[in-house]
Design a protein around this motif. Structure first.
Motif, PDB file in Angstrom:
ATOM      1  N   VAL A  67      -0.341   4.754  -4.089  1.00 14.32           N
ATOM      2  CA  VAL A  67      -0.176   4.730  -2.637  1.00 14.32           C
ATOM      3  C   VAL A  67      -1.520   4.386  -2.013  1.00 14.32           C
ATOM      4  O   VAL A  67      -2.554   4.917  -2.441  1.00 14.32           O
ATOM      5  CB  VAL A  67       0.301   6.099  -2.097  1.00 14.32           C
ATOM      6  CG1 VAL A  67       0.418   6.083  -0.572  1.00 14.32           C
ATOM      7  CG2 VAL A  67       1.614   6.511  -2.731  1.00 14.32           C
ATOM      8  N   MET A  69      -3.375   4.408   1.761  1.00  9.02           N
ATOM      9  CA  MET A  69      -3.215   4.907   3.122  1.00  9.02           C
ATOM     10  C   MET A  69      -4.436   4.546   3.952  1.00  9.02           C
ATOM     11  O   MET A  69      -5.542   4.441   3.423  1.00  9.02           O
ATOM     12  CB  MET A  69      -3.023   6.427   3.099  1.00  9.02           C
ATOM     13  CG  MET A  69      -1.859   6.877   2.254  1.00  9.02           C
ATOM     14  SD  MET A  69      -1.680   8.655   2.204  1.00  9.02           S
ATOM     15  CE  MET A  69      -0.725   8.888   3.686  1.00  9.02           C
ATOM     16  N   GLN A  98       2.442   1.394  -2.789  1.00  8.34           N
ATOM     17  CA  GLN A  98       3.115   1.577  -1.502  1.00  8.34           C
ATOM     18  C   GLN A  98       2.040   1.752  -0.443  1.00  8.34           C
ATOM     19  O   GLN A  98       1.085   2.496  -0.652  1.00  8.34           O
ATOM     20  CB  GLN A  98       4.010   2.819  -1.557  1.00  8.34           C
ATOM     21  CG  GLN A  98       4.728   3.130  -0.279  1.00  8.34           C
ATOM     22  CD  GLN A  98       5.802   2.098   0.042  1.00  8.34           C
ATOM     23  OE1 GLN A  98       6.474   1.605  -0.843  1.00  8.34           O
ATOM     24  NE2 GLN A  98       5.939   1.780   1.310  1.00  8.34           N
ATOM     25  N   VAL A 100       0.973   3.070   3.259  1.00  6.73           N
ATOM     26  CA  VAL A 100       1.330   3.959   4.353  1.00  6.73           C
ATOM     27  C   VAL A 100       0.216   3.814   5.382  1.00  6.73           C
ATOM     28  O   VAL A 100      -0.914   4.238   5.147  1.00  6.73           O
ATOM     29  CB  VAL A 100       1.448   5.429   3.884  1.00  6.73           C
ATOM     30  CG1 VAL A 100       1.795   6.332   5.042  1.00  6.73           C
ATOM     31  CG2 VAL A 100       2.471   5.546   2.765  1.00  6.73           C
TER      32      VAL A 100
END
Length: 112
Positions: A67, A69, A98, A100
């Motif tokens: 992830v 971010m 991913q 975010v």
């Protein structure tokens, strides 16, 4: 889970993200990369596992992150007053992680 937090300028957005992850007792390793030493220091102070500064650390960490971010501007070359280099933006965009992102209106991008 490997979480990469990328931020620039004062690192306040990244610091808040790290604090929230830390407070939620997320079962993850939090790596932070700032575009400058001040941003990196702010995120490390919030409880990150490891941190570094600059473009190459973003490239290396993004390759293994699950992830990523940070503020929306990490996707746009030359945003955050020029602190996001084309290489940083490309490394984040090309990562299989991913993303975010926190929408901010300081990078000439509006999310509708």
């Amino acid at each position: 889970m490997n979480v990469l937090v990328v931020d620039g300028q004062g690192g306040r957005v990244g610091q808040t993200i790290v604090e929230q992850l830390f407070d939620s007792k997320c079962d993850c390793d939090i790596t932070v990369v700032g575009t400058n030493a001040l941003a990196t220091a702010a995120m490390l102070k919030a409880g990150a596992t490891a941190g570094a500064t600059g473009e190459n650390p973003v490239r290396v960490a993004a390759a293994t992150a699950d992830v990523i971010m940070g503020p929306l501007g990490i996707l746009a070359a030359n945003s955050l007053l020029g602190e996001i280099t084309p290489g940083i933006a490309l490394a984040v965009l090309e990562s299989a992680a991913q993303k975010v992102l926190v929408p901010v209106n300081k990078c000439s991008i509006t999310v509708v």
